[in-house]
Design a protein around this motif. Structure first.
Motif, PDB file in Angstrom:
ATOM      1  N   ARG A   7       0.847  -1.191   0.000  1.00  0.00           N
ATOM      2  CA  ARG A   7       0.000   0.000   0.000  1.00  0.00           C
ATOM      3  C   ARG A   7       0.880   1.237   0.000  1.00  0.00           C
ATOM      4  O   ARG A   7       1.822   1.359   0.773  1.00  0.00           O
ATOM      5  N   THR A   8       0.586   2.165  -0.885  1.00  0.00           N
ATOM      6  CA  THR A   8       1.298   3.443  -0.925  1.00  0.00           C
ATOM      7  C   THR A   8       0.275   4.565  -1.006  1.00  0.00           C
ATOM      8  O   THR A   8      -0.923   4.329  -1.206  1.00  0.00           O
ATOM      9  N   GLY A  39      -4.405   9.762  -2.842  1.00  0.00           N
ATOM     10  CA  GLY A  39      -4.772   8.969  -1.681  1.00  0.00           C
ATOM     11  C   GLY A  39      -4.117   7.601  -1.678  1.00  0.00           C
ATOM     12  O   GLY A  39      -3.243   7.312  -2.509  1.00  0.00           O
ATOM     13  N   PRO A  40      -4.521   6.732  -0.749  1.00  0.00           N
ATOM     14  CA  PRO A  40      -3.929   5.389  -0.683  1.00  0.00           C
ATOM     15  C   PRO A  40      -4.315   4.551  -1.888  1.00  0.00           C
ATOM     16  O   PRO A  40      -5.368   4.753  -2.494  1.00  0.00           O
ATOM     17  N   ARG A  41      -3.438   3.630  -2.240  1.00  0.00           N
ATOM     18  CA  ARG A  41      -3.706   2.766  -3.386  1.00  0.00           C
ATOM     19  C   ARG A  41      -2.917   1.470  -3.239  1.00  0.00           C
ATOM     20  O   ARG A  41      -1.981   1.374  -2.435  1.00  0.00           O
ATOM     21  N   TRP A  42      -3.318   0.482  -4.003  1.00  0.00           N
ATOM     22  CA  TRP A  42      -2.603  -0.782  -4.108  1.00  0.00           C
ATOM     23  C   TRP A  42      -2.275  -1.010  -5.576  1.00  0.00           C
ATOM     24  O   TRP A  42      -3.069  -0.677  -6.455  1.00  0.00           O
ATOM     25  N   PRO A  43      -1.101  -1.561  -5.883  1.00  0.00           N
ATOM     26  CA  PRO A  43      -0.717  -1.719  -7.297  1.00  0.00           C
ATOM     27  C   PRO A  43      -1.551  -2.779  -7.996  1.00  0.00           C
ATOM     28  O   PRO A  43      -2.181  -3.630  -7.360  1.00  0.00           O
ATOM     29  N   ALA A  66      -7.260   0.708  -7.442  1.00  0.00           N
ATOM     30  CA  ALA A  66      -7.693   1.021  -6.090  1.00  0.00           C
ATOM     31  C   ALA A  66      -9.199   0.918  -5.887  1.00  0.00           C
ATOM     32  O   ALA A  66      -9.646   0.730  -4.751  1.00  0.00           O
ATOM     33  N   ALA A  67     -10.000   1.039  -6.942  1.00  0.00           N
ATOM     34  CA  ALA A  67     -11.446   0.995  -6.744  1.00  0.00           C
ATOM     35  C   ALA A  67     -11.913  -0.419  -6.378  1.00  0.00           C
ATOM     36  O   ALA A  67     -12.577  -0.626  -5.354  1.00  0.00           O
ATOM     37  N   GLY A  68     -11.580  -1.403  -7.212  1.00  0.00           N
ATOM     38  CA  GLY A  68     -11.961  -2.774  -6.903  1.00  0.00           C
ATOM     39  C   GLY A  68     -11.293  -3.279  -5.649  1.00  0.00           C
ATOM     40  O   GLY A  68     -11.906  -3.961  -4.813  1.00  0.00           O
ATOM     41  N   ALA A  69     -10.000  -2.954  -5.484  1.00  0.00           N
ATOM     42  CA  ALA A  69      -9.285  -3.376  -4.278  1.00  0.00           C
ATOM     43  C   ALA A  69      -9.920  -2.770  -3.036  1.00  0.00           C
ATOM     44  O   ALA A  69     -10.045  -3.445  -1.996  1.00  0.00           O
ATOM     45  N   ALA A  70     -10.330  -1.514  -3.118  1.00  0.00           N
ATOM     46  CA  ALA A  70     -10.956  -0.866  -1.966  1.00  0.00           C
ATOM     47  C   ALA A  70     -12.237  -1.585  -1.556  1.00  0.00           C
ATOM     48  O   ALA A  70     -12.513  -1.736  -0.360  1.00  0.00           O
ATOM     49  N   ARG A  71     -13.011  -2.028  -2.521  1.00  0.00           N
ATOM     50  CA  ARG A  71     -14.248  -2.741  -2.168  1.00  0.00           C
ATOM     51  C   ARG A  71     -13.921  -4.048  -1.451  1.00  0.00           C
ATOM     52  O   ARG A  71     -14.581  -4.410  -0.470  1.00  0.00           O
ATOM     53  N   ASP A  96      -9.833   2.951   5.475  1.00  0.00           N
ATOM     54  CA  ASP A  96      -8.817   2.994   4.425  1.00  0.00           C
ATOM     55  C   ASP A  96      -9.459   2.736   3.060  1.00  0.00           C
ATOM     56  O   ASP A  96      -9.108   3.382   2.067  1.00  0.00           O
ATOM     57  N   ALA A  97     -10.394   1.794   3.028  1.00  0.00           N
ATOM     58  CA  ALA A  97     -11.091   1.499   1.774  1.00  0.00           C
ATOM     59  C   ALA A  97     -11.872   2.710   1.282  1.00  0.00           C
ATOM     60  O   ALA A  97     -11.862   3.035   0.086  1.00  0.00           O
TER      61      ALA A  97
END
Length: 453
Positions: A281-282, A287-291, A316-321, A338-339
């Motif tokens: 996570r960076t 904002g926060p995101r995942w690669p 980040a959208a699908g990962a956030a869900r 965080d999501a």
């Protein structure tokens, strides 16, 4: 996100009415299975993958076939019984095409037909005989696949290919169908068979999630490492997308946990996947995101790739869900927060340069459906204004001259494509707009196929 300016609340009913009109128009254009198949199967309506041109239509696909179109009519028929015949016509056309020996997955073959039949049964009943027959084959095959995955990891091998475990081609997608059947089946034998198969699926995902890192090319790598079946020149990697990566298993483990269906170490598996996501996570200006994915080079350097397109399938959208569902399952307010922040950042970063179409997979409709689910689950009223803006953006892609109302644009397509289906076509766009127009969560939970519910 370069979309229309924030919409005043008193205009939202007009937007919902406009969405409902577009849904009705698309439904009329998708009503006749033969017409739909004829237009979608045109010789030039294809993707030109290097050395492998592919048509966009197959009658037995959930993504681009009769089962996917059937989802739209199953959902609509839950509130409009006169549309049941349209749903049945598409399911009959899928069944009539023959159950070929496709690789079985939620999005193709017997499972795709079964998921569409289950959705129809949820919306208006029926299909018990068809589903019972399909389930016998599905449960037998998936148990063998899940046990093979578990054994592979037990011997110290990586999972190897994303279509072993992912949402679109692997055990996660099939597991979501099994959970739906387990929860809804009235017949004890059907419920028991679905439960046994789902147990094998969850245990296989838990085995991968809790396995020790593997040694490969002198580097310690997660057991989720992808070594084969790679497409479009991708290197070996760990995939973090919702469609093909660890966020799919995270979502299934989480929604199963919330449904009360649990296996040994399932909560630990959720925590281990979250630890992997947290490691990568960076935060950037949005904002926060995942690669999307990390390669051996990223692992060796410790530096993640730059932010890519944020959509349902990747980013980040699908990962956030998926992270939100994990937080809801294990009551982790920090994960849910965080999501929420990551999703809002993804919407800020979204642009027409990155998002080229209106569809569910990597288009505006997928973002809309995620936002609508987050609005319902979080009860945060600010999401409604976000949904209004996204709905306007989706509707701006409606083209009355297109046979199905929306066209799909892609750099590998020789022209704007006519796709009637669920994942990248008009039926999926209409389903998201219908959710928005009604102001309610889907009656049939059709979006469980996306692992967002």
């Amino acid at each position: 996100m370069p979309s229309p300016a924030p919409t005043p609340t008193d205009r939202a009913p007009a937007h919902r009415e406009a969405a409902a009109r577009i849904v009705a128009e698309i439904a009329d254009r998708l009503a006749e299975p033969d017409r739909v198949a004829g237009i979608a199967g045109a010789p030039d309506n294809l993707m030109r993958y290097p050395g492998n041109p592919q048509p966009v239509w197959d009658p037995l696909l959930l993504s681009d076939g009769h089962p996917g179109v059937g989802l739209l009519f199953a959902e609509l028929a839950a509130g409009a019984p006169e549309l049941r015949g349209r749903a049945h016509a598409h399911l009959s056309a899928a069944l009539g095409s023959g159950i070929r020996l496709l690789p079985q997955s939620l999005f193709g073959g017997m499972v795709a037909l079964a998921f569409a039949g289950h959705t129809g049964a949820t919306g208006f009943g029926g299909y018990a005989t068809m589903l019972a027959g399909l389930d016998r084959h599905i449960t037998d095959q998936i148990r063998k696949r899940a046990r093979a995955d578990r054994e592979r990891v037990r011997t110290g091998e990586p999972i190897g290919a994303w279509d072993r475990y992912d949402v679109l081609g692997g055990t996660t997608g099939i597991g979501r169908y099994l959970l739906a059947r387990y929860k809804s089946a009235a017949e004890p034998a059907v419920r028991q068979a679905a439960g046994l198969a789902l147990t094998d699926v969850l245990e296989s995902l838990v085995a991968v999630a809790t396995a020790d890192d593997i040694a490969r090319h002198g580097t310690r790598l997660p057991a989720w490492w992808i070594t084969d079946g790679l497409e479009h020149g991708l290197p070996e990697h760990a995939n973090f997308g919702l469609a093909h990566g660890v966020c799919g298993p995270l979502a299934l483990l989480s929604v199963s946990w919330r449904a009360g269906f649990r296996v040994d170490r399932q909560d630990e598996a959720i925590e281990r996947i979250m630890a992997l996501l947290s490691r990568w996570r960076t935060t950037d200006e949005d904002g926060p995101r995942w690669p999307h994915l990390v390669t051996a080079a990223h692992i060796e350097s410790g530096e993640p790739p730059e932010r890519g397109r944020d959509s349902w399938c990747y980013g980040a959208a699908g990962a956030a869900r998926a992270v939100y569902l994990a937080g809801a399952a294990l009551n982790r307010a920090d994960w849910r927060a965080d999501a929420d922040t990551a999703l809002r950042g993804a919407l800020t970063a979204a642009s027409d340069e990155l998002i080229l179409d209106s569809a569910l997979c990597h288009g505006w409709a997928g973002l809309l459906q995620i936002v609508l689910r987050m609005a319902h689950d979080s009860a945060d009223p600010s999401y409604h204004a976000v949904a209004d803006r996204l709905a306007v953006r989706v509707m701006s892609g409606f083209d009355p001259a297109a046979p199905f109302g929306f066209r799909y644009r892609h750099p590998l397509a020789p022209r704007a494509l006519d796709r009637p289906g669920f994942l990248e076509g008009a039926a999926g766009v209409a389903l998201a707009l219908h959710t928005y127009a009604t102001g309610n969560v889907p009656a049939t939970s059709w979006d469980s196929a996306l692992l967002v519910s």
